[in-house]
Scaffold this motif. Structure first.
Motif, mmCIF file in Angstrom:
data_model
loop_
_atom_site.group_PDB
_atom_site.id
_atom_site.type_symbol
_atom_site.label_atom_id
_atom_site.label_comp_id
_atom_site.label_asym_id
_atom_site.label_seq_id
_atom_site.Cartn_x
_atom_site.Cartn_y
_atom_site.Cartn_z
ATOM 1 N N THR A 1 -6.323 -0.793 -5.189
ATOM 2 C CA THR A 1 -6.286 0.559 -4.627
ATOM 3 C C THR A 1 -6.651 1.551 -5.722
ATOM 4 N N GLU B 1 -6.015 10.953 -2.548
ATOM 5 C CA GLU B 1 -5.626 10.108 -1.419
ATOM 6 C C GLU B 1 -5.740 8.657 -1.856
ATOM 7 N N LEU B 2 -5.108 7.743 -1.114
ATOM 8 C CA LEU B 2 -5.136 6.329 -1.461
ATOM 9 C C LEU B 2 -6.366 5.665 -0.845
ATOM 10 N N ASN C 1 -4.441 0.485 -8.896
ATOM 11 C CA ASN C 1 -3.492 -0.624 -8.788
ATOM 12 C C ASN C 1 -4.248 -1.876 -8.374
ATOM 13 N N LEU D 1 0.833 -1.210 0.000
ATOM 14 C CA LEU D 1 0.000 0.000 0.000
ATOM 15 C C LEU D 1 0.863 1.255 0.000
ATOM 16 N N PHE E 1 -6.151 5.847 -6.418
ATOM 17 C CA PHE E 1 -5.575 7.091 -5.934
ATOM 18 C C PHE E 1 -6.101 8.255 -6.761
ATOM 19 N N ALA F 1 1.830 6.288 -7.210
ATOM 20 C CA ALA F 1 0.784 7.185 -7.713
ATOM 21 C C ALA F 1 1.215 8.647 -7.597
ATOM 22 N N ALA G 1 2.070 1.600 -3.509
ATOM 23 C CA ALA G 1 0.987 2.035 -4.403
ATOM 24 C C ALA G 1 0.797 3.541 -4.299
ATOM 25 N N GLU G 2 0.848 4.063 -3.065
ATOM 26 C CA GLU G 2 0.689 5.499 -2.863
ATOM 27 C C GLU G 2 1.894 6.256 -3.422
#
Length: 333
Positions: free
Chosen positions: A261, A266-267, A246, A224, A263, A231, A227-228
């Motif tokens: 996820t 925000e995630l 993602n 996570l 984005f 992004a 992923a953030e």
């Protein structure tokens, strides 16, 4: 939903998917399942099933196979813009327990009418009539120089016409051969508004590295975080990207864990889904992409878009063939 100025345009190769059983019984029984496939077609098919007006720009052979495929798509509610020429439809061989991303897929798509096409039969006004969304995957620019150039042309023209553009970072190593995928895809990225992929395809195509140490488990919190981070970096380099999805699919033998996820600013994280067995590994990501487009066009909240897309993608793992069927109704999840 069915307003005339709301059409979604998908550009990509239409394929026949031969699905022999992995034990070889099809040779003795002389029976093999055949599905219509291709990443952009799979997206178009799901969107049409959910009553979205859809166009598919592709290429078809000028023979009875092409004619029958065109009729099949029209019966599904897909308007077909088919570049017609002498030649053959592309195919691939993959059993239902095989995976598109590993060696079990056998492609037979060079040459095909799509890879040979110069995509000159339709004007921009014909292609973009009533269109408000363009969808392409990174499989298409891998197929030929002309297909890559057409992707760029369509994306550039879409941007001029204020049409939303989505890109799915599908990576198929067998298709890229000696070409540099990163260089070509980065040229497409300034036009993209909605991006789908995963942290590994973002690294592969966009050279945005995975900086967190990952332990290979689906419940690794660093997934996570990455992923953030990915992004953030995508939006920093390509400010036109408003939404980055993602997907995470972890398989262990027959078992699968799946979540995603999304984005924007925000995630957002979906529920996690788990199953001890999967029926079909093809088309899950395409159904996720279709649900993302559907939800965005409807104006649904971002969390709902993510939740619906994840649920649709997970359910597709239990539907044979490349596309969803009537058992997956996005309005009744």
């Amino acid at each position: 939903m069915n307003s005339s100025s709301n059409k979604i345009l998908c550009f990509g190769e239409l394929l026949l998917h031969f699905a022999p059983d992995s034990d070889g019984n099809w040779l003795n029984e002389q029976v093999m399942k055949i599905f219509v496939g291709g990443a952009e077609y799979n997206v178009a098919s799901a969107l049409a099933q959910w009553q979205n007006p859809v166009k598919l720009l592709s290429a078809l052979p000028e023979n009875f196979v092409g004619d029958q495929l065109e009729i099949q798509l029209q019966n599904k509610g897909i308007k077909v813009l088919a570049e017609k020429s002498n030649g053959r439809i592309g195919t691939f061989y993959l059993s239902s327990d095989g995976d598109m991303q590993n060696a079990s897929v056998v492609y037979d798509r060079f040459p095909s009418v799509f890879t040979q096409s110069d995509f000159s039969q339709f004007s921009f006004d014909e292609i973009f009539s009533e269109v408000k969304w363009l969808h392409i995957s990174t499989i298409t620019p891998a197929l030929s120089e002309k297909a890559y150039n057409k992707c760029l042309e369509l994306m550039s023209e879409s941007a001029k016409r204020n049409i939303t553009i989505s890109l799915d970072l599908n990576y198929r190593s067998a298709l890229w051969k000696d070409r540099n995928p990163s260089e070509l895809v980065r040229n497409m990225m300034p036009f993209v508004n909605v991006l789908m992929g995963n942290i590994w395809s973002i690294q592969q195509f966009l050279e945005i590295p995975i900086e967190y140490e990952l332990n290979g488990n689906f419940d690794d919190e660093n997934l996570l975080k990455q992923a953030e981070k990915s992004a953030f970096e995508v939006q920093k380099q390509f400010p036109n990207v408003e939404m980055i999805a993602n997907t995470f699919r972890f398989t262990n033998g027959e078992k699968v864990n799946y979540y995603a996820t999304l984005f924007t600013d925000e995630l957002l994280v979906s529920e996690q889904y788990q199953s001890d067995k999967v029926e079909e590994r093809v088309g899950s990501g395409d159904s996720f992409m279709a649900a993302l487009i559907h939800g965005k066009i409807k104006g649904n909240p971002s969390q709902q878009i993510l939740d619906d897309a994840t649920k649709v993608a997970f359910r597709k793992l239990f539907v044979k063939g490349d596309t969803i069927d009537e058992s997956i109704n996005i309005e009744k999840l």
